[in-house]
Each structure stands twice: as structure tokens, then as C-alpha cells.
Motif scaffolding. Sequence first.
Motif, PDB file in Angstrom:
ATOM      1  N   UNK A   1      10.947 -20.306   8.741  1.00  0.00           N
ATOM      2  CA  UNK A   1      11.197 -19.529   9.948  1.00  0.00           C
ATOM      3  C   UNK A   1      10.873 -18.054   9.720  1.00  0.00           C
ATOM      4  N   UNK A   2      11.260 -17.549   8.558  1.00  0.00           N
ATOM      5  CA  UNK A   2      11.016 -16.140   8.256  1.00  0.00           C
ATOM      6  C   UNK A   2       9.519 -15.837   8.244  1.00  0.00           C
ATOM      7  N   UNK A   3       8.717 -16.808   7.780  1.00  0.00           N
ATOM      8  CA  UNK A   3       7.263 -16.613   7.713  1.00  0.00           C
ATOM      9  C   UNK A   3       6.667 -16.379   9.097  1.00  0.00           C
ATOM     10  N   UNK A   4       7.119 -17.148  10.071  1.00  0.00           N
ATOM     11  CA  UNK A   4       6.610 -17.018  11.435  1.00  0.00           C
ATOM     12  C   UNK A   4       6.947 -15.645  12.000  1.00  0.00           C
ATOM     13  N   UNK A   5       8.202 -15.222  11.801  1.00  0.00           N
ATOM     14  CA  UNK A   5       8.632 -13.909  12.284  1.00  0.00           C
ATOM     15  C   UNK A   5       7.828 -12.799  11.610  1.00  0.00           C
ATOM     16  N   UNK A   6       7.599 -12.945  10.321  1.00  0.00           N
ATOM     17  CA  UNK A   6       6.854 -11.932   9.575  1.00  0.00           C
ATOM     18  C   UNK A   6       5.421 -11.807  10.095  1.00  0.00           C
TER      19      UNK A   6
ATOM     20  N   UNK B   1       2.340   0.448  10.514  1.00  0.00           N
ATOM     21  CA  UNK B   1       2.821   0.684   9.149  1.00  0.00           C
ATOM     22  C   UNK B   1       3.370  -0.615   8.560  1.00  0.00           C
ATOM     23  N   UNK B   2       2.468  -1.470   8.113  1.00  0.00           N
ATOM     24  CA  UNK B   2       2.859  -2.792   7.624  1.00  0.00           C
ATOM     25  C   UNK B   2       3.711  -2.726   6.355  1.00  0.00           C
ATOM     26  N   UNK B   3       3.498  -1.682   5.548  1.00  0.00           N
ATOM     27  CA  UNK B   3       4.246  -1.571   4.294  1.00  0.00           C
ATOM     28  C   UNK B   3       5.717  -1.203   4.510  1.00  0.00           C
ATOM     29  N   UNK B   4       6.073  -0.716   5.693  1.00  0.00           N
ATOM     30  CA  UNK B   4       7.460  -0.345   5.967  1.00  0.00           C
ATOM     31  C   UNK B   4       8.256  -1.445   6.661  1.00  0.00           C
ATOM     32  N   UNK B   5       7.671  -2.610   6.827  1.00  0.00           N
ATOM     33  CA  UNK B   5       8.358  -3.723   7.478  1.00  0.00           C
ATOM     34  C   UNK B   5       9.249  -4.431   6.461  1.00  0.00           C
ATOM     35  N   UNK B   6      10.528  -4.565   6.817  1.00  0.00           N
ATOM     36  CA  UNK B   6      11.482  -5.299   5.987  1.00  0.00           C
ATOM     37  C   UNK B   6      12.188  -6.315   6.874  1.00  0.00           C
ATOM     38  N   UNK B   7      12.259  -7.544   6.411  1.00  0.00           N
ATOM     39  CA  UNK B   7      12.957  -8.584   7.168  1.00  0.00           C
ATOM     40  C   UNK B   7      14.004  -9.209   6.265  1.00  0.00           C
ATOM     41  N   UNK B   8      15.281  -9.029   6.649  1.00  0.00           N
ATOM     42  CA  UNK B   8      16.390  -9.629   5.903  1.00  0.00           C
ATOM     43  C   UNK B   8      16.826 -10.894   6.624  1.00  0.00           C
TER      44      UNK B   8
ATOM     45  N   UNK C   1      15.247  -7.071  11.349  1.00  0.00           N
ATOM     46  CA  UNK C   1      13.878  -6.579  11.215  1.00  0.00           C
ATOM     47  C   UNK C   1      13.919  -5.060  11.216  1.00  0.00           C
ATOM     48  N   UNK C   2      13.469  -4.472  10.119  1.00  0.00           N
ATOM     49  CA  UNK C   2      13.442  -3.015  10.000  1.00  0.00           C
ATOM     50  C   UNK C   2      11.987  -2.570   9.959  1.00  0.00           C
ATOM     51  N   UNK C   3      11.623  -1.675  10.889  1.00  0.00           N
ATOM     52  CA  UNK C   3      10.253  -1.155  10.950  1.00  0.00           C
ATOM     53  C   UNK C   3      10.311   0.371  10.999  1.00  0.00           C
ATOM     54  N   UNK C   4       9.164   1.002  10.842  1.00  0.00           N
ATOM     55  CA  UNK C   4       9.081   2.464  10.944  1.00  0.00           C
ATOM     56  C   UNK C   4       9.468   2.898  12.361  1.00  0.00           C
ATOM     57  N   UNK C   5      10.031   4.076  12.471  1.00  0.00           N
ATOM     58  CA  UNK C   5      10.513   4.575  13.766  1.00  0.00           C
ATOM     59  C   UNK C   5       9.412   4.618  14.815  1.00  0.00           C
ATOM     60  N   UNK C   6       8.195   4.984  14.408  1.00  0.00           N
ATOM     61  CA  UNK C   6       7.096   5.075  15.384  1.00  0.00           C
ATOM     62  C   UNK C   6       6.602   3.695  15.830  1.00  0.00           C
ATOM     63  N   UNK C   7       6.983   2.638  15.122  1.00  0.00           N
ATOM     64  CA  UNK C   7       6.590   1.281  15.507  1.00  0.00           C
ATOM     65  C   UNK C   7       7.633   0.567  16.365  1.00  0.00           C
TER      66      UNK C   7
ATOM     67  N   UNK D   1      19.540 -18.919  16.122  1.00  0.00           N
ATOM     68  CA  UNK D   1      18.896 -17.769  15.493  1.00  0.00           C
ATOM     69  C   UNK D   1      19.150 -16.508  16.310  1.00  0.00           C
ATOM     70  N   UNK D   2      19.247 -15.407  15.598  1.00  0.00           N
ATOM     71  CA  UNK D   2      19.417 -14.103  16.220  1.00  0.00           C
ATOM     72  C   UNK D   2      18.459 -13.135  15.525  1.00  0.00           C
ATOM     73  N   UNK D   3      17.755 -12.332  16.317  1.00  0.00           N
ATOM     74  CA  UNK D   3      16.825 -11.358  15.745  1.00  0.00           C
ATOM     75  C   UNK D   3      17.285  -9.971  16.181  1.00  0.00           C
ATOM     76  N   UNK D   4      17.549  -9.105  15.193  1.00  0.00           N
ATOM     77  CA  UNK D   4      17.990  -7.734  15.470  1.00  0.00           C
ATOM     78  C   UNK D   4      16.923  -6.775  14.966  1.00  0.00           C
ATOM     79  N   UNK D   5      16.596  -5.796  15.800  1.00  0.00           N
ATOM     80  CA  UNK D   5      15.569  -4.821  15.440  1.00  0.00           C
ATOM     81  C   UNK D   5      16.245  -3.507  15.060  1.00  0.00           C
TER      82      UNK D   5
END
Length: 76
Positions: free
Chosen positions: A1-6, A15-22, A34-40, A70-74
Motif C-alpha cells: 500500500x505504501x508503494x502506491x501512495x509513494x 522536491x522528491x528528496x523531501x518526501x517522507x511517508x510514515x 505524508x510530509x512534503x516540502x512547504x512549496x509542494x 486507511x487514513x492519509x494525513x498531509x
Amino acid sequence: MKDILEIIILNLVDNKEQVEIKELEGEKSVVFEVKVAQEDMGKIIGKQGRLAKSIRAVMKAVAAKEQKRVSVEFIG
């Protein structure tokens, strides 16, 4: 499941390098943070939150196959 979200998230952001998925997994539920850069953040959420709703809907469909909730939080 995580792979699909990623895959979905990485195709939306600059900014792909700043993407973090816990992944926080319980017995019958999974929470993705899902943690992304502020501008994204705008690209992930979309106009009036439509894109975020769509991402959540896709993840719910995938989770239903595994009989999970499932729950997705940004997080910006």
C-alpha cells in the motif's frame, strides 16, 4: 500500500528528496503521514482539497482489498 501512495506523491511534487511517508499500522487500520516540502503542499492538496480527497479515495480502495481502514494525513 505504501508503494502506491509513494508513486502518486512522487509524481506530483518537485522536491522528491523531501518526501517522507510514515506508516503507522494497527490491527485493522493504517495511518500514512505524508510530509512534503512547504512549496509542494498546494500541489498535493489541490484546489479546494480535491486532489487530497482523490488520493484518499484511491488508498481506501486499495485498503479495502486487504480488509483494512486507511487514513492519509498531509504534513507541511
